[in-house]
Motif scaffolding. Sequence first.
Motif, mmCIF file in Angstrom:
data_model
loop_
_atom_site.group_PDB
_atom_site.id
_atom_site.type_symbol
_atom_site.label_atom_id
_atom_site.label_comp_id
_atom_site.label_asym_id
_atom_site.label_seq_id
_atom_site.Cartn_x
_atom_site.Cartn_y
_atom_site.Cartn_z
ATOM 1 N N ASN A 188 0.804 -1.216 0.000
ATOM 2 C CA ASN A 188 0.000 0.000 0.000
ATOM 3 C C ASN A 188 0.842 1.274 0.000
ATOM 4 N N LYS A 189 2.160 1.098 -0.131
ATOM 5 C CA LYS A 189 3.117 2.224 -0.164
ATOM 6 C C LYS A 189 3.055 3.078 1.107
ATOM 7 N N ASN A 190 2.906 2.381 2.250
ATOM 8 C CA ASN A 190 2.857 3.067 3.546
ATOM 9 C C ASN A 190 3.989 2.650 4.483
ATOM 10 N N TYR A 191 4.992 1.956 3.966
ATOM 11 C CA TYR A 191 6.070 1.446 4.815
ATOM 12 C C TYR A 191 7.027 2.568 5.213
ATOM 13 N N LYS A 192 7.260 2.698 6.528
ATOM 14 C CA LYS A 192 8.202 3.675 7.068
ATOM 15 C C LYS A 192 9.142 2.962 8.040
ATOM 16 N N ILE A 193 10.376 3.428 8.115
ATOM 17 C CA ILE A 193 11.342 2.771 8.993
ATOM 18 C C ILE A 193 11.606 3.590 10.249
ATOM 19 N N ASP A 194 12.000 2.872 11.309
ATOM 20 C CA ASP A 194 12.431 3.465 12.570
ATOM 21 C C ASP A 194 13.819 2.896 12.845
ATOM 22 N N ILE A 195 14.843 3.701 12.591
ATOM 23 C CA ILE A 195 16.231 3.231 12.696
ATOM 24 C C ILE A 195 16.562 2.776 14.115
ATOM 25 N N ASP A 196 16.230 3.592 15.100
ATOM 26 C CA ASP A 196 16.562 3.258 16.485
ATOM 27 C C ASP A 196 15.882 1.962 16.923
ATOM 28 N N LEU A 197 14.624 1.812 16.573
ATOM 29 C CA LEU A 197 13.882 0.607 16.950
ATOM 30 C C LEU A 197 14.484 -0.628 16.282
ATOM 31 N N GLY A 198 14.733 -0.549 14.994
ATOM 32 C CA GLY A 198 15.301 -1.685 14.280
ATOM 33 C C GLY A 198 16.664 -2.085 14.808
ATOM 34 N N ASP A 199 17.515 -1.090 15.045
ATOM 35 C CA ASP A 199 18.851 -1.372 15.600
ATOM 36 C C ASP A 199 18.739 -2.067 16.949
ATOM 37 N N THR A 200 17.834 -1.567 17.788
ATOM 38 C CA THR A 200 17.650 -2.147 19.125
ATOM 39 C C THR A 200 17.182 -3.594 19.039
ATOM 40 N N VAL A 201 16.184 -3.837 18.209
ATOM 41 C CA VAL A 201 15.617 -5.186 18.090
ATOM 42 C C VAL A 201 16.667 -6.177 17.597
ATOM 43 N N LEU A 202 17.355 -5.852 16.527
ATOM 44 C CA LEU A 202 18.308 -6.795 15.938
ATOM 45 C C LEU A 202 19.547 -6.986 16.808
ATOM 46 N N ASN A 203 20.035 -5.910 17.401
ATOM 47 C CA ASN A 203 21.186 -6.046 18.297
ATOM 48 C C ASN A 203 20.836 -6.866 19.532
ATOM 49 N N ASN A 204 19.613 -6.697 20.043
ATOM 50 C CA ASN A 204 19.176 -7.494 21.187
ATOM 51 C C ASN A 204 19.093 -8.977 20.822
ATOM 52 N N CYS A 205 18.640 -9.265 19.633
ATOM 53 C CA CYS A 205 18.541 -10.667 19.212
ATOM 54 C C CYS A 205 19.923 -11.301 19.047
ATOM 55 N N ILE A 206 20.859 -10.530 18.535
ATOM 56 C CA ILE A 206 22.228 -11.045 18.431
ATOM 57 C C ILE A 206 22.803 -11.285 19.819
ATOM 58 N N GLU A 207 22.560 -10.367 20.729
ATOM 59 C CA GLU A 207 23.027 -10.517 22.104
ATOM 60 C C GLU A 207 22.428 -11.761 22.740
ATOM 61 N N LEU A 208 21.189 -12.026 22.439
ATOM 62 C CA LEU A 208 20.483 -13.144 23.048
ATOM 63 C C LEU A 208 20.841 -14.485 22.401
ATOM 64 N N SER A 209 21.417 -14.448 21.209
ATOM 65 C CA SER A 209 21.683 -15.687 20.478
ATOM 66 C C SER A 209 22.694 -16.599 21.179
ATOM 67 N N ASP A 210 23.492 -16.049 22.087
ATOM 68 C CA ASP A 210 24.410 -16.887 22.866
ATOM 69 C C ASP A 210 23.649 -17.805 23.817
ATOM 70 N N ALA A 211 22.495 -17.320 24.267
ATOM 71 C CA ALA A 211 21.715 -18.101 25.235
ATOM 72 C C ALA A 211 20.513 -18.792 24.611
#
Length: 236
Positions: free
Chosen positions: A148-171
């Motif tokens: 629908n051409k309504n996609y918007k990004i949130d850089i801070d949110l995306g960085d937080t989510v993905l970095n947290n998942c990488i951090e958690l991947s050890d456990a």
Amino acid sequence: MNKQLFNLHNTTDYNLFNFLEHNRDIDEKNLKDIEKSILKHGLKTPLMVTKDGFITDGQHRFIILRKHKKPVWYVVNNYSTINDVEIMNNDRNDWKTKDRLHSQAKLGDLDCQKILELTKDWEDNFNFMTVVDAYNSTLKGSSTLIKNKNYKIDIDLGDTVLNNCIELSDALDNAKQSKFVRAIKKVIVKNKKFDIDHLKKNCYKRRLNIYNREGDIVKEIVDVYNYFRKKDLIIE
């Protein structure tokens, strides 16, 4: 007198046709499948072309016909423009989300341009749509927003989510799976005091199960996070 909407033609002058930069990329597998079909059964569907010769539908068919020096049957829409490729293909099921992102990026959408860069930055750790979902500024489905051409990004949110998942991947072995990434994003958005270090520590104390349903994963993350957590520090 007004021109009629459509005119059917055929030609072997391949120089009459032009490719649109913002059309989807050529799919080599699709190209081979179409080649087999055309060589066996002939061309079943004509190309759609603007009055200026830009192919709005049928670029794969054109490549095959040109390769084998076969006549190109094509329909000219006398009132079509080069921007109609997006309108024509937006409702087609064979256009993938990635195709639509590339098309909108080439048409100048800055959010689509940026997310394509980000998917390359993260490709060693996450698949394409996982990154797209992580940086989606809302919790709504990314594919529908893009269509629908309504996609918007949130850089801070995306960085937080993905970095947290990488951090958690050890456990947690499945911390980089798409459904887990979407689930933890929901938890992070809802709980500003979320602490990834605490969740990681609790994952060593209590198993965090990855279920099929995203909602069940959200509940599991919250339950593991709140395990022996002080009342004023629990999340919802």
